[in-house]
Design a protein around this motif. Sequence first.
Motif, PDB file in Angstrom:
ATOM      1  N   GLU A 187       5.161  -9.604 -44.664  1.00 21.73           N
ATOM      2  CA  GLU A 187       5.365 -10.938 -45.238  1.00 21.73           C
ATOM      3  C   GLU A 187       5.298 -12.014 -44.153  1.00 21.73           C
ATOM      4  O   GLU A 187       4.830 -13.114 -44.386  1.00 21.73           O
ATOM      5  N   ILE A 190       1.643 -12.693 -43.429  1.00 22.18           N
ATOM      6  CA  ILE A 190       1.038 -13.482 -44.507  1.00 22.18           C
ATOM      7  C   ILE A 190       1.505 -14.939 -44.391  1.00 22.18           C
ATOM      8  O   ILE A 190       0.720 -15.873 -44.484  1.00 22.18           O
ATOM      9  N   TYR A 191       2.781 -15.125 -44.126  1.00 21.10           N
ATOM     10  CA  TYR A 191       3.346 -16.470 -44.008  1.00 21.10           C
ATOM     11  C   TYR A 191       2.691 -17.249 -42.863  1.00 21.10           C
ATOM     12  O   TYR A 191       2.378 -18.436 -42.995  1.00 21.10           O
ATOM     13  N   GLU A 193      -0.243 -16.863 -41.710  1.00 22.57           N
ATOM     14  CA  GLU A 193      -1.613 -17.218 -42.077  1.00 22.57           C
ATOM     15  C   GLU A 193      -1.648 -18.302 -43.151  1.00 22.57           C
ATOM     16  O   GLU A 193      -2.451 -19.216 -43.109  1.00 22.57           O
ATOM     17  N   LYS A 194      -0.760 -18.154 -44.148  1.00 19.02           N
ATOM     18  CA  LYS A 194      -0.749 -19.088 -45.285  1.00 19.02           C
ATOM     19  C   LYS A 194       0.677 -19.526 -45.584  1.00 19.02           C
ATOM     20  O   LYS A 194       1.334 -18.967 -46.475  1.00 19.02           O
ATOM     21  N   PRO A 195       1.154 -20.546 -44.887  1.00 21.73           N
ATOM     22  CA  PRO A 195       2.566 -20.933 -45.002  1.00 21.73           C
ATOM     23  C   PRO A 195       3.019 -21.324 -46.411  1.00 21.73           C
ATOM     24  O   PRO A 195       4.212 -21.326 -46.677  1.00 21.73           O
ATOM     25  N   ASP A 196       2.104 -21.678 -47.359  1.00 22.62           N
ATOM     26  CA  ASP A 196       2.594 -22.064 -48.699  1.00 22.62           C
ATOM     27  C   ASP A 196       2.863 -20.847 -49.572  1.00 22.62           C
ATOM     28  O   ASP A 196       3.357 -20.987 -50.673  1.00 22.62           O
ATOM     29  N   PHE A 197       2.508 -19.662 -49.093  1.00 23.42           N
ATOM     30  CA  PHE A 197       2.756 -18.449 -49.880  1.00 23.42           C
ATOM     31  C   PHE A 197       4.234 -18.124 -49.943  1.00 23.42           C
ATOM     32  O   PHE A 197       4.936 -18.182 -48.951  1.00 23.42           O
TER      33      PHE A 197
END
Length: 344
Positions: A187, A190-191, A193-197
């Motif tokens: 997680e 992923i965060y 790479e894509k902080p709005d996830f």
Amino acid sequence: MFENKGRTELNQLGEFGLIKHLTKDIKIHHHSTVKGVGDDAAVIDLGDAYQLISTDMLVEGSHFDLMYTPLKHLGYKAVVANVSDITAMNGKATHIVVSIAMSSKFSLEAIEELYIGLMAACEAYQIDLVGGDTTSISKGLVVNITVFGQVSKSKIAYRNGVKEGDLLVVSGDLGAAYLGLHILEREKRIYLEKPDFQPDLEGNDYIIQRQLKPEARIDIVALLEQLDIQPTAMIDISDGLASEMHHLSDASQVGFTLYEDKLPIDPIAYQRAIDFGLDPTVAMLNGGEDYELLFTISQTDYEKIKGTMEISIIGHAVAMQEGIHMISKSNIKHKLSAQGWKSF
Ligand code: ADP
Ligand code: MG
């Protein structure tokens, strides 16, 4: 002036080699020191009982990542890791002192969170926080706890008491804390790479809790007492089953035969291992931080313990020269290194 002794790299020795080297010339000055370095806790003779002392340090970046570790949980876990070492002597933790070093990136509110966690653990385990030390460092956070406990002299369990033929027993289940860490690391990636996830932790509550908020198995010490079983040796699983089996083996001069099909794993942990492409057995053998208890009992105690839900009998002690092996589910005998077992 120190004489020039040349230079030896620490990674040549490894953690345990380093401890051995540094402690080999320690001189004991007091008769009351029953056991110094080499077990889960030091043992001091108080006359009518033994005092137990152990310490554990958590360093940001090495032991925890504040991106996914709430400070409250960190405080709780720091106490648990220490209590677990007292529990592994078949004892009861009573007092802690807490030392913290922090950089200016931490606010008062952040350190308060750490203390909420510390105090919640003190409440849960009925421990008195009786002192410590506070200082600053240039970077990060370090939490060191020293724990004191007690055990009656007839109940103490060392690492060195295993006898050939003893049954090898583990509490709870293994590998879940390690798989919880895998989820949190995933997680985090992923965060980044894509902080709005939003993090997806669905269905993983148990294994994440095992990583972030473990518990020390004080209930097992109570259970053994209730069943009238004196473990011949005991250690807690902080570094992984295989590594702890080697510690028992070194201390007691015995080997072990372990049965893969007896190893306990939580069904979700099993599934997540498969999802990550990991062998669940490797997670059970090598995954650390479960804080379960690994102990041995005499075969004559089998009748007293069989059918007990909280524990699994996973193997038995053999002669030292037979070494440490695991019999796989397909009945193949594998040698177990301290790092455990590489699947193929
Ligand atoms: P555990 O995994 O149970 O916390 P460790 O592997 O950290 O135990 O330590 C093994 C033994 O070595 C313990 O008895 C501990 O007190 C001792 N030890 C560890 N580091 C040091 C040190 N720097 N100086 C002296 N003793 C140490
Ligand atoms: Mg330990």
